[in-house]
Enzyme design. Structure first.
Site, mmCIF file in Angstrom:
data_model
loop_
_atom_site.group_PDB
_atom_site.id
_atom_site.type_symbol
_atom_site.label_atom_id
_atom_site.label_comp_id
_atom_site.label_asym_id
_atom_site.label_seq_id
_atom_site.Cartn_x
_atom_site.Cartn_y
_atom_site.Cartn_z
ATOM 1 N N ALA A 89 0.875 -1.142 0.076
ATOM 2 C CA ALA A 89 -0.027 -0.057 -0.189
ATOM 3 C C ALA A 89 0.730 1.192 -0.053
ATOM 4 O O ALA A 89 0.405 2.370 -0.490
ATOM 5 C CB ALA A 89 -0.815 0.133 1.153
ATOM 6 N N GLU A 90 1.897 1.325 0.636
ATOM 7 C CA GLU A 90 2.867 2.531 0.703
ATOM 8 C C GLU A 90 3.625 2.718 -0.396
ATOM 9 O O GLU A 90 3.577 3.952 -0.932
ATOM 10 C CB GLU A 90 3.842 2.110 1.930
ATOM 11 N N SER A 91 4.151 1.688 -0.992
ATOM 12 C CA SER A 91 5.326 1.873 -2.149
ATOM 13 C C SER A 91 5.139 1.006 -3.327
ATOM 14 O O SER A 91 5.779 1.089 -4.223
ATOM 15 C CB SER A 91 6.510 1.750 -1.580
ATOM 16 N N TYR A 183 -6.652 3.619 3.010
ATOM 17 C CA TYR A 183 -5.307 3.050 3.395
ATOM 18 C C TYR A 183 -5.733 1.808 4.289
ATOM 19 O O TYR A 183 -4.958 0.653 4.080
ATOM 20 C CB TYR A 183 -4.615 4.078 3.974
#
Length: 199
Positions: A89-91, A183
């Site tokens: 989800a972040e990168s 998120y």
């Protein structure tokens, strides 16, 4: 010469010929038994019965990072599947990722947060995952003050990672920020789906 005393000229295959004829007549059964034996051997070789957590060959986690994620899991108290889903989800597993808000690396630390939780280089995957473990441990401890279940703790800690611990504490859970809510839901869905076969 009487015909009754004449020996047959047809070859006598005896018991062996009869056995081979029966095998030929029941070839489907023979093939099924062979396939069953091959399948059983394959299961033994693949260590069938071990925890599905050990089946890393089919894991969406990059092989070279599985050990680092396991250590981060032990540090944070969160399963590997949650931390892996969080990195996606972040990168999207991109160690060169940068955000418009100044977050960097595979775990998307801002410089301020890295100064507290990081050691080494935020652009180094292994350093970033270790810092993710330390930060998530802290967020877990804070989240547990408001959570009534393990899933709540996970959701609240993830919200703290995204919106900041103060926003999570103020809301006593997931703050009403659409980006943060999305998120958290994305990570929970990934951890129960794509990453569900990891510890």
């Amino acid at each position: 010469m009487p015909t009754s005393n004449r020996r047959s000229t047809a070859p006598d295959h005896g018991q062996g010929g009869s056995f081979l004829r029966k095998l030929a007549e029941h070839w489907q059964v023979v093939v099924a038994l062979v396939l069953l034996a091959v399948g059983a051997t394959g299961l033994m070789i693949s260590n069938y019965g071990e925890s599905e957590c050990t089946a890393m060959n089919s894991s969406p986690i990059p092989d070279h990072l599985s050990g680092d994620l396991q250590k981060a899991s032990e540090t944070s108290g969160f399963p590997v599947k949650v931390l892996a889903a969080q990195i996606e989800a972040e990168s999207g597993w991109d160690p060169e990722a940068h955000s418009h808000a100044g977050a960097m690396g595979i775990a998307q630390f801002t410089q301020d947060t890295w100064d507290v939780w990081g050691e080494g280089d935020p652009m180094n995957e292994r350093d970033a995952i270790a810092a993710q473990g330390r930060y998530m441990k802290y967020l877990r401890e804070e989240a547990q003050k408001y959570a009534s279940s393990e899933e709540d703790s996970t959701r609240y800690a993830l919200a703290g990672y995204n919106a900041g611990p103060n926003a999570m504490k103020k809301a006593k859970g997931v703050p009403e920020i659409s980006e943060t809510q999305h998120y958290v839901e994305k990570i929970m869905k990934l951890s129960k789906g794509k990453y569900s076969q990891t510890c």
